[in-house]
Scaffold this motif. Structure first.
Motif, PDB file in Angstrom:
ATOM      1  N   GLU A 319      -5.065 -12.585   8.238  1.00  0.00           N
ATOM      2  CA  GLU A 319      -5.639 -12.407   6.902  1.00  0.00           C
ATOM      3  C   GLU A 319      -4.639 -11.682   6.008  1.00  0.00           C
ATOM      4  O   GLU A 319      -3.716 -11.046   6.489  1.00  0.00           O
ATOM      5  N   LYS A 320      -4.895 -11.760   4.722  1.00  0.00           N
ATOM      6  CA  LYS A 320      -4.143 -10.928   3.803  1.00  0.00           C
ATOM      7  C   LYS A 320      -4.579  -9.480   4.034  1.00  0.00           C
ATOM      8  O   LYS A 320      -5.757  -9.206   4.236  1.00  0.00           O
ATOM      9  N   GLU A 321      -3.631  -8.565   3.967  1.00  0.00           N
ATOM     10  CA  GLU A 321      -3.938  -7.140   4.150  1.00  0.00           C
ATOM     11  C   GLU A 321      -3.554  -6.405   2.867  1.00  0.00           C
ATOM     12  O   GLU A 321      -2.373  -6.277   2.549  1.00  0.00           O
ATOM     13  N   THR A 322      -4.550  -5.914   2.176  1.00  0.00           N
ATOM     14  CA  THR A 322      -4.328  -5.341   0.849  1.00  0.00           C
ATOM     15  C   THR A 322      -3.848  -3.902   0.921  1.00  0.00           C
ATOM     16  O   THR A 322      -4.454  -3.067   1.590  1.00  0.00           O
ATOM     17  N   ILE A 323      -2.766  -3.629   0.186  1.00  0.00           N
ATOM     18  CA  ILE A 323      -2.312  -2.248   0.002  1.00  0.00           C
ATOM     19  C   ILE A 323      -2.931  -1.704  -1.288  1.00  0.00           C
ATOM     20  O   ILE A 323      -3.553  -0.650  -1.303  1.00  0.00           O
TER      21      ILE A 323
END
Length: 880
Positions: A319-323
């Protein structure tokens, strides 16, 4: 007819022949002196017999024919065997069985083969893995092990064939050497580092054993592994704001992951490392940044900085991992800008609004880097200068490899939500808005700076490491040595042709830590080597070295704040435009406790080592002046500091009704200078009688904190205005007097001025009352005259007694302090204070009973004022 003599012909034969019977001619051969076989084993000579017919000159006798005599000397075993050498030495390699390690040899001085030959040798020492044959050859009976025993000493004796053994046994020393293994020799696994010791060599005696292999070149890599310390190495653990000020970064950075506090509470629910500046995200947490922290429009120039430690994304479909994500708060799921990790790529999304330009524009910027998934700390800076976006990772520039273009977002008036660690979905599959695209990893020092981009120099400073590898005396490295450091100086690569030169170069490699208070603990070291050989297909392999540096805990500093801890000033000074300087003489001193090591110690004194207090200089990173009690009323009072006081210093300040905060990494001296210029103003003093403040300073983001320095300020009100109000007010507050501690210089002035002013007031009141009575009661003068005069006398007497009591009670306890400590120092200040406070009288308006109590209590309070005041009272009195 008779035989008269036998004669022996030959040189100095040790024999003689004597006649036993002349008639029969019998004789005997005998030795004249002792015969020694070792000198001569056999003799041969001629013998002749003579008759008795000798004439006067011995000329007429007759002699027989010559007979040959052969004599062999028989040996006696009189000598013992003796060895040719006093000690025999040999060296063997472990793990081999030898036919003969060495041969011992003995000799015997006897002359016969039977007694001069050595028939046997024997090992005298028991329980040794050696045997000896009759020729003196020693062999080992089992494989020797270097680790078990480095050296054997055995005693050997010899026997001749007459079974006589040697008088002295001989020592045979057998050294066992390990099987030659190519590798680094003479290095210590543990290297100790004491803070402040500069640069220390890691391998001062190291050298390479190649076992006579034909080496043509050597390539070595030394790696200092510090990834588990804080943010990847021993960086200063200052707050990001302080660091940016220190590195000269442009101001205005907004910290999105500050330590949780009353004003920054959005990080309170996040997981934190043992260091309160590192946040761990486990894929279940996100934080909403409150509105108003970051401006809605970031403009075309801004910078995002962060420390990140991230491993490969979990799950098959990553998945995309948001910062960082700025998305619609409700109704929609549009992302306006975001920074996220996807499959070990860092992606920055930036979508402009249609109202800015309705053209096809860059919207996504990608960087594929191995470091994003290596589970190590790295420093990332995204510099946006639209449409150019540059990434700096650990100070190195990376251009985006793919830019996705897109139409700008339609401008709608939906509120936006900025989040960290996950992205906010305003409209999801489920009706309720929620977090999505969670981050897995650790983040620290995440900041956003609108309107500015950062220079390469500042970025390098922000990620600089305070510890690393170093080379002592580069110029003496030797010819043909190539070396290279990585940017953070944690990896050093060396290459050379000559083994001796490489040995010397490695002996100069050292560890350095420039922090004053380094993080204590272990730093792992790894040395790996590759060797090339002359014309050899198979070359020697050298095992890696695993060692470590043990960094000791620094002596903890004790930061002490001292100065005048209470004072009183007239109200007019507080109301003036400049106000009153709060901390005119504040001192900040830091000391460390060193244990002394005397040379000679008696047995009984050994436990009590002298303790030495050493003053040390270091930086501070914030000092807070907190208001104790009710917060400042912004309508009537404030703390102030001239802006110029901070110029030329690495300092910033924030002001609030709760106090004043100065922060930034700077020297104690600079902090002192700024604190001495903070002023307290109160332009409506009638409601305020005292204010209490507390000063506290810190180093390394609160790792070392000072004592809490308490200051009390009293406002002295004018005697002419609202006198009775003040009297009433002070009667209501009996604690007032005990909390007032005057500087000594002004005590005499205040109390000397109190007496005449009180007397004057009393007289004025008495006169007023008399006049009032006279005017109202003219017609009763005659009848009331006797009564009123008695009253007046009584009241006057009472009033005068009251004055006396005030004088006695208030002055005497103070005089006790004043006289011994009266100094000429500060006399000018005292005069000024005398003049300023000459008009005041209200502080001693109390009833006789209360005055006596107060006097006693005041003395008690001075003694029991708490640790700080107790210890510094004496000094302050002297200073005053």
């Amino acid at each position: 007819g008779e035989i008269c003599a036998f004669k022996i012909h030959g040189q100095e034969m040790p024999f003689e022949a004597v006649v036993l019977n002349k008639t029969s001619g019998e004789g005997r051969l005998r030795a004249k002196s002792p015969i020694d076989c070792e000198l001569q084993k056999e003799y041969t000579f001629i013998i002749q017999a003579y008759d008795c017919g000798s004439g006067p000159g011995g000329t007429n006798w007759k002699k027989s024919h010559k007979a040959v005599v052969h004599i062999q000397v028989k040996d006696v075993n009189e000598f013992s065997p003796a060895f040719k050498e006093s000690v025999y030495k040999a060296t063997v390699t472990e793990g081999k069985i030898y036919d003969s390690i060495l041969q011992v040899e003995a000799i015997d001085e006897d002359c016969s083969p039977q007694y001069s030959q050595i028939c046997n040798y024997e090992i005298v020492t028991t329980d040794v893995p050696f045997a000896i044959d009759r020729n003196g050859n020693i062999r080992n009976t089992e494989k020797l092990n270097y680790d078990k025993q480095h050296q054997y000493e055995i005693m050997v004796t010899a026997f001749d064939c007459g079974q006589k053994h040697a008088t002295e046994d001989v020592l045979v020393r057998v050294n066992v050497k390990p099987v030659c293994k190519p590798g680094w020799q003479d290095w210590n696994k543990r290297v100790e580092y004491k803070p402040g010791s500069g640069s220390i060599p890691l391998f001062p005696s190291i050298h390479l054993e190649t076992c006579d292999g034909p080496v043509s070149s050597i390539h070595t890599t030394i790696e200092l592994q510090t990834n588990y310390i804080g943010k990847g190495c021993d960086r200063e653990t200052y707050s990001e704001k302080s660091l940016q000020k220190l590195c000269g970064a442009s101001s205005g950075a907004i910290d999105l992951l500050p330590p949780p506090s009353a004003t920054t509470n959005w990080t309170a629910g996040l997981l934190m490392d043992n260091n309160d500046m590192i946040f761990k995200f486990d894929g279940k947490q996100g934080a909403k940044i409150p509105d108003g922290i970051v401006p809605k429009n970031l403009t075309d120039q801004f910078t995002i900085t962060l420390w990140m430690k991230h491993g490969p994304s979990p799950g098959l479909r990553a998945e995309k991992e948001t910062i960082l994500c700025n998305s619609d708060k409700t109704e929609m799921n549009r992302h306006h800008y975001a920074l996220y990790v996807h499959n070990c790529r860092l992606v920055f999304l930036l979508r402009k609004d249609f109202d800015q330009a309705d053209t096809f524009r860059p919207a996504e910027f990608h960087w594929k880097l191995d470091q994003i998934c290596d589970k190590e700390w790295h420093y990332y800076v995204v510099n946006v200068e639209f449409p150019v976006v540059t990434l700096y990772m650990d100070g190195t520039t990376y251009e985006p490899y793919l830019v996705t273009n897109d139409w700008p977002i339609h401008p709608s008036h939906i509120a936006m939500q900025l989040t960290v660690g996950a992205c906010w979905q305003g409209r999801g599959e489920v009706t309720k808005p929620r977090f999505a695209q969670y981050f897995h990893g650790s983040l620290a020092s995440l900041t956003i700076r609108p309107g500015k981009i950062e220079s390469q120099k500042v970025i390098s400073c922000l990620q600089a490491c305070k510890e690393g590898l170093d080379i002592n005396s580069l110029e003496s490295l030797g010819q043909g040595i190539k070396y290279h450091f990585n940017p953070s100086q944690s990896v050093l690569v060396m290459e050379g042709d000559d083994i001796e030169n490489i040995n010397q170069a490695l002996q100069k490699v050292s560890y350095i830590n420039s922090r004053q208070f380094p993080t204590a603990g272990v730093r792992r070291l790894k040395l790996s080597s590759k060797v090339q050989c002359f014309g050899e297909d198979v070359c020697i392999s050298i095992p890696d070295i695993d060692a470590y540096v043990m960094v000791f805990q620094a002596n903890e500093p004790k930061i002490t704040i001292s100065g005048m801890d209470h004072f009183a000033r007239p109200a007019a000074q507080f109301e003036s435009e400049r106000g009153v300087i709060l901390l005119p003489d504040i001192r900040i001193v830091s000391t460390v406790t060193e244990m002394g090591h005397p040379v000679e110690l008696k047995e009984r004194d050994r436990a009590d080592k002298p303790v030495v207090l050493e003053e040390m200089l270091h930086n501070l990173d914030f000092c807070d002046i907190l208001v104790i009690g009710a917060e400042l009323d912004s309508e009537q009072e404030c703390l102030e500091l001239d802006h110029g006081a901070l110029q030329g210093k690495h300092l910033d300040a924030t002001n609030s009704t709760a106090g004043y905060s100065i922060y930034g990494v700077d020297s104690m001296h600079n902090y002192e200078q700024v604190l001495r210029q903070i002023r307290y103003r109160n332009w409506y003093t009638s409601a305020t009688f005292d204010r209490k403040f507390r000063v506290k300073c810190s180093e390394l983001n609160g790792r070392y904190t000072s004592n809490e320095f308490n200051l009390e300020v009293n406002i002295l009100h004018s005697s002419n205005s609202n006198f009775m109000d003040h009297v009433n007010h002070m009667i209501v507050q009996p604690q007032f007097l005990q909390s007032v501690h005057h500087p000594e210089g002004s005590i005499s002035a205040v109390h000397n001025s109190v007496v005449p002013s009180v007397a004057t007031i009393v007289i004025i009141i008495c006169v007023s009352i008399l006049i009032f009575i006279i005017t109202l009661g003219v017609y009763r003068i005659r009848t009331a005259h006797q009564h009123s005069s008695a009253d007046n006398e009584g009241s006057k007497e009472n009033e005068m007694d009251w004055d006396d009591s005030a004088l006695t009670i208030t002055v005497n306890p103070m005089e006790k302090y004043e006289k011994p400590h009266q100094t000429e120092e500060g006399s000018e200040e005292e005069d000024i204070e005398d003049e300023e406070e000459d008009t005041t009288s209200a502080e001693s308006d109390e009833s006789e009973e209360e005055e006596e109590e107060e006097g006693e209590e005041e003395e008690e309070v001075i003694v029991q004022k708490g640790d700080k005041q107790n210890t510094t009272r004496q000094e302050q009195l002297e200073w005053d």
